[in-house]
Motif scaffolding. Structure first.
Motif, PDB file in Angstrom:
ATOM      1  N   CYS A 110       0.730  -1.250   0.097  1.00  0.00           N
ATOM      2  CA  CYS A 110      -0.039   0.054  -0.201  1.00  0.00           C
ATOM      3  C   CYS A 110       0.790   1.308   0.109  1.00  0.00           C
ATOM      4  O   CYS A 110       1.925   1.254   1.011  1.00  0.00           O
ATOM      5  CB  CYS A 110      -1.008  -0.059   1.363  1.00  0.00           C
ATOM      6  N   LYS A 111       0.719   2.150  -0.838  1.00  0.00           N
ATOM      7  CA  LYS A 111       1.274   3.334  -1.055  1.00  0.00           C
ATOM      8  C   LYS A 111       0.993   4.256   0.067  1.00  0.00           C
ATOM      9  O   LYS A 111       1.752   5.460   0.170  1.00  0.00           O
ATOM     10  CB  LYS A 111       1.502   3.848  -2.578  1.00  0.00           C
ATOM     11  N   SER A 112      -0.011   4.346   0.877  1.00  0.00           N
ATOM     12  CA  SER A 112      -0.596   5.335   1.623  1.00  0.00           C
ATOM     13  C   SER A 112       0.331   5.064   3.002  1.00  0.00           C
ATOM     14  O   SER A 112       0.682   3.963   3.279  1.00  0.00           O
ATOM     15  CB  SER A 112      -1.925   5.061   1.959  1.00  0.00           C
ATOM     16  N   ARG A 120       2.307  -0.349   7.911  1.00  0.00           N
ATOM     17  CA  ARG A 120       1.945  -1.528   7.186  1.00  0.00           C
ATOM     18  C   ARG A 120       3.598  -2.205   6.876  1.00  0.00           C
ATOM     19  O   ARG A 120       4.253  -1.376   6.660  1.00  0.00           O
ATOM     20  CB  ARG A 120       1.335  -1.660   5.805  1.00  0.00           C
ATOM     21  N   PHE A 163      -6.441  -6.842  -0.283  1.00  0.00           N
ATOM     22  CA  PHE A 163      -6.281  -5.412  -0.024  1.00  0.00           C
ATOM     23  C   PHE A 163      -6.556  -5.169   1.542  1.00  0.00           C
ATOM     24  O   PHE A 163      -6.614  -4.030   1.781  1.00  0.00           O
ATOM     25  CB  PHE A 163      -7.023  -4.493  -0.856  1.00  0.00           C
ATOM     26  N   GLU A 193      -8.392   0.163   2.672  1.00  0.00           N
ATOM     27  CA  GLU A 193      -7.996   1.613   2.872  1.00  0.00           C
ATOM     28  C   GLU A 193      -7.936   2.048   1.405  1.00  0.00           C
ATOM     29  O   GLU A 193      -7.594   1.530   0.550  1.00  0.00           O
ATOM     30  CB  GLU A 193      -6.653   1.802   3.278  1.00  0.00           C
ATOM     31  N   ALA A 230      -6.843   3.783  -1.447  1.00  0.00           N
ATOM     32  CA  ALA A 230      -5.196   4.108  -1.666  1.00  0.00           C
ATOM     33  C   ALA A 230      -4.663   3.667  -3.022  1.00  0.00           C
ATOM     34  O   ALA A 230      -5.409   2.678  -3.872  1.00  0.00           O
ATOM     35  CB  ALA A 230      -4.394   3.655  -0.771  1.00  0.00           C
ATOM     36  N   TYR A 235      -1.980   1.035  -4.604  1.00  0.00           N
ATOM     37  CA  TYR A 235      -1.397  -0.230  -4.277  1.00  0.00           C
ATOM     38  C   TYR A 235      -0.558  -0.740  -5.138  1.00  0.00           C
ATOM     39  O   TYR A 235      -0.936  -0.894  -6.544  1.00  0.00           O
ATOM     40  CB  TYR A 235      -2.324  -1.440  -3.859  1.00  0.00           C
ATOM     41  N   THR A 281       0.723  -0.389 -10.820  1.00  0.00           N
ATOM     42  CA  THR A 281      -0.016   0.108  -9.562  1.00  0.00           C
ATOM     43  C   THR A 281      -1.481   0.190  -9.987  1.00  0.00           C
ATOM     44  O   THR A 281      -1.835   0.103 -11.010  1.00  0.00           O
ATOM     45  CB  THR A 281       0.383   1.699  -9.125  1.00  0.00           C
TER      46      THR A 281
END
Length: 816
Positions: free
Chosen positions: A584-586, A591, A621, A634, A636, A638, A654
């Motif tokens: 996850c890039k958020s 995480r 996810f 979430e 976001a 990914y 992504t």
């Protein structure tokens, strides 16, 4: 309830009697109602049905059965199909031995490399462990009997396993330690679950309504039977309320009486007992169906042995192949060195010990390999003692060979149920021999046999490294076939190999020595920690070499799946394990940088290309939100990664995912270590912020008298001189046995006496000692020796009288 009419015909005593065993391995029967005993047998990798007196630790030999490679080995195959095949053959043998419930597979996470039972578990990753377990369960239960997934839950150390309190936050519990069980229940549809010995956040797992009712029953919709681990019942009535049907082994009716008294007093409603009886009857009747009007089935021993060999071949991992020393060409002159070549290390120790039908070893099959043997030398003492004469003989033989095959590893008493390892190192005498061999012959191929992670500072002394793990009864031939190239290795590590033990995320918090063990590292176990914290490792999760090469290309994403092309760019047929990781890039929620969310194993001929699809599922996810107490997604970006290991990502893209809109669960400022990922040294204050409650005091209160859940080891602090003397005697005998080389016997003292809680003395003796007698022993321990002794004798006489009366009644009933 399905069996309402039958239950209505039972007396309260009969219903209660079904809630515990008749003996060590069988459930109670009620002949007048046609209710037969079920037989439960150990069987994670082979049936252990004992022909002689029953015991839990594998001391008495069992009926011969195929010893397949243990879970730690098979997980390296990354093949759910292979898992189902092994389950199928386990099921066949279980039916042939008239077993109703096979106690396996085990899916506990490999939180720490030193857990003594890691050989019996699949992985450090819950997704891989769960998928492999579901394969096993489907195979076993296709024969009408039941698998039993274990040990539910957070049973990740062996020391003090029957009393340790595991302190873990809810998100980590759900994402890491329960996900494999969830997959086993939902996809494998296991009919039986075994509760763990330990406590979870202050409550024994067997009594935890959160685990047993809210999660297992209500959330996962499990409608099968929960059985205790052997001797794992603490409070029988509390266990019944939580939904535990079956306590094993027998307590000679003592805990049945507790259930009866609780119902008669109104402490629990009889309907609670009826529900448990109903579920147990369903298991009894459905698993007995296969034996109705059927003849005793015969097992094709050779056919099952060949399956064990194939399982080993597909699970062996090639870790190093410098100068392409492997595969060895036919005619190569080879020196075979190492005790494990002649006496193979092929399984773990403890309750899972299998008496194999056949046992291959390297020397028996070497003539078939096409290699030329210049001889065999053991080279070292198996259990670590130095022997210069053996070392010298091995080095002299090595000079005569083109290549040295050095069989090394951990012995049977180092990896054992009930004990944790003391270090990640191999024995010094083996490493000294390896250094000596390197001086006379640089062409060394090491063949490693062990069921868990070891440090390898010695790896620079070998050109080839074949890791057979614990390869089962057919491992000797399987390893030779990989060495000679008859089989192209396709195994990939299902756990990370750190450079040193100090690098592990739970290094500072393993094992729990007294009251509790704190899982301060949270979600960061295994590769989740190493990859996020950028810790260099020796071999990453998912790593394994092949005699061919593979090319990944043309990744394409959709909402439901990822597709790519895989090409065998080498000259020989091979299998590749393609792994899907998601990140996850958020940064709103802490995480791991990547998590395994799918995998597939593909067979490709030389030059062949296949299009590979890995679907997304409900776990791709999700994360567990501690504010909503639900799984959430979430919103976001990914990153979707396809790799040949967790650190060798071949393709990436992504995707934007719509979230569930849940509130953020954490205050980032209060959890800086977790957001950084460097979670191997978390402060108590930050851990408490994560938990949402104060951590319990981790040390024994030495001022209090000892009670049921205190261990024999705590007798060192007892008020009674008798107890302190007994403690020092136990320690002396343990050390003496170790000194004279009786390490296996010494281990039994540690696992079955030293770390045993006092209640285990009553729970594990099959009714020979009951809780009132134990009260007398505790009086003696706590300084009232003569009063306690008198109490023990009095209660022993009472018990003998009751047993005599029961035998008389049973005999009279039989005559009627």
């Amino acid at each position: 309830m399905k069996y309402k009419e039958l239950i209505a015909q039972m007396t309260l005593a009969e219903k209660a009697s079904l809630m515990s065993g008749k003996d060590f391995w069988q459930t109670q029967n009620i002949d007048r109602l046609g209710i037969k005993s079920m037989f439960l047998a150990d069987g994670p990798h082979g049936i252990r049905k004992q022909a002689a007196a029953a015991d839990h630790l594998g001391l008495n030999a069992s009926i011969p059965a195929t010893c397949f490679p243990p879970a730690a080995t098979i997980s390296n195959s990354w093949s759910t199909e292979l898992g189902e095949t092994i389950g199928d053959y386990l099921g066949k043998e279980a039916v042939a031995q008239r077993v109703n419930v096979l106690l396996g597979p085990g899916v506990n996470m490999k939180r720490n490399p030193l857990c003594g039972r890691n050989f019996e578990y699949f992985s450090e990753d819950p997704y891989l462990a769960g998928k492999m377990a579901a394969g096993y369960i489907n195979g076993i239960q296709s024969h009408g009997i039941s698998a039993c997934v274990k040990h539910f839950a957070v049973n990740n150390q062996e020391e003090r396993r029957m009393s340790i309190d595991t302190i873990v936050d809810e998100r980590t519990l759900r994402e890491i330690y329960l996900t494999a069980f969830e997959i086993a229940v939902k996809e494998g549809k296991t009919k039986t679950v075994m509760s763990a010995y330990n406590m979870l956040n202050g409550t024994y797992t067997n009594e935890s309504t959160h685990l047993m009712r809210e999660i297992l029953r209500d959330e996962w919709k499990f409608d099968g039977v929960v059985v205790t681990d052997w001797g794992g019942s603490n409070d029988r009535v509390a266990g019944l309320l939580a939904g535990n049907e079956l306590e094993m082994p027998t307590t000679a009716g003592e805990t049945n009486d507790e259930i009866i008294q609780a119902i008669q007093s109104g402490a629990i409603a009889e309907e609670v007992l009826d529900e448990c009886v109903d579920r147990l009857l369903e298991l009894m009747f459905t698993t007995e169906e296969v034996y109705k009007n059927s003849q005793q089935q015969e097992v094709d021993i050779e056919a099952h042995h060949r399956v064990a060999q194939r399982a080993a071949e597909e699970s062996i991992v090639l870790l190093k192949n410098e100068e392409n020393i492997l595969p060895l060409k036919k005619g190569t002159k080879v020196a075979i060195i190492g005790d494990f070549a002649k006496q193979p290390r092929y399984q773990g120790a403890g309750s899972s010990i299998v008496n194999p039908t056949i046992l291959d070893n390297t020397l028996d099959y070497f003539d078939q390999s096409g290699l030329v043997s210049v001889g065999y030398e053991s080279g070292f003492e198996r259990y670590g003692n130095k022997n210069t004469k053996k070392l010298d003989k091995a080095c002299a033989l090595a000079k005569e060979a083109d290549v040295v095959l050095f069989y090394m590893g951990l012995d049977e008493v180092t990896e054992a149920e009930g004990l944790d390892r003391q270090s990640m190192k191999l024995p010094d005498n083996q490493l000294e021999l390896l250094q000596a061999l390197k001086k006379v012959n640089a062409n060394i191929v090491a063949v490693l046999s062990c069921g868990s992670v070891v440090e390898m500072p010695w790896i620079y002394n070998v050109k080839g490294l074949v890791h057979g793990y614990l390869a089962g009864q057919a491992g000797g031939r399987a390893i030779l076939r990989v060495i000679t190239g008859d089989v192209n290795p396709s195994g990939k590590l299902s756990e990370t190999y750190p450079l040193r033990y100090e690098d592990t995320p739970s290094y500072h918090q393993f094992p729990g020595k007294e009251v509790s063990v704190e899982y301060r590292e949270s979600i960061y176990i295994g590769y989740r920690y190493y990859d996020t914290a950028n810790i260099e490792v020796l071999f990453p999760f998912g790593y394994g070499l092949s005699y061919t090469t593979f090319k990944y290309s043309n990744i394409q994403l959709s909402k439901n799946e990822v597709t790519f092309e895989l090409t065998n760019t080498g000259n020989v047929v091979g299998m590749e394990v393609a792994q899907l990781y998601v990140g996850c890039k958020s940064e709103a929620i802490f995480r791991a940088s990547k998590e395994l969310k799918g995998f597939t194993k593909i067979l490709l001929n030389a030059g062949e290309t296949k299009t590979v699809t890995i679907p997304f599922d409900d776990k791709t996810f999700r994360y567990f939100n501690v504010k909503t107490n639900k799984w959430e997604v979430e919103e976001a970006e990914y990153e979707i990664m396809i790799g040949s290991s967790s650190s060798d990502i071949k393709l990436a893209d992504t995707i934007s995912i719509e979230g569930t809109g849940a509130p953020l669960p954490y205050d980032k400022a209060q959890l800086p270590t977790y957001y950084s990922g460097k979670a191997n040294h978390v402060t108590e204050a930050e851990f408490e912020n994560l938990l949402g409650f104060k951590v319990p005091i981790a040390k024994w209160d030495r001022s209090k008298p000892l009670g049921y859940n205190d261990t024999i080891a705590q007798c060192q602090y007892a008020k009674g001189g008798f107890a302190r003397f007994a403690y020092h005697l136990i320690v002396f005998v343990y050390r003496f046995l170790n000194k004279i080389g009786k390490r296996s016997t010494a281990n039994i003292i540690m696992m079955s006496i030293y770390h045993m809680p006092f209640r285990g003395v009553a729970r594990m003796t099959g009714g020979i000692m009951n809780m009132p007698m134990l009260d007398g022993i505790l009086m003696m321990v706590n300084g009232q020796f003569f009063k306690g002794l008198k109490h023990v004798i009095k209660e022993k006489n009472k018990l003998s009288k009751i047993n005599k009366e029961n035998k008389t009644i049973a005999a009279a009933t039989k005559e009627m």
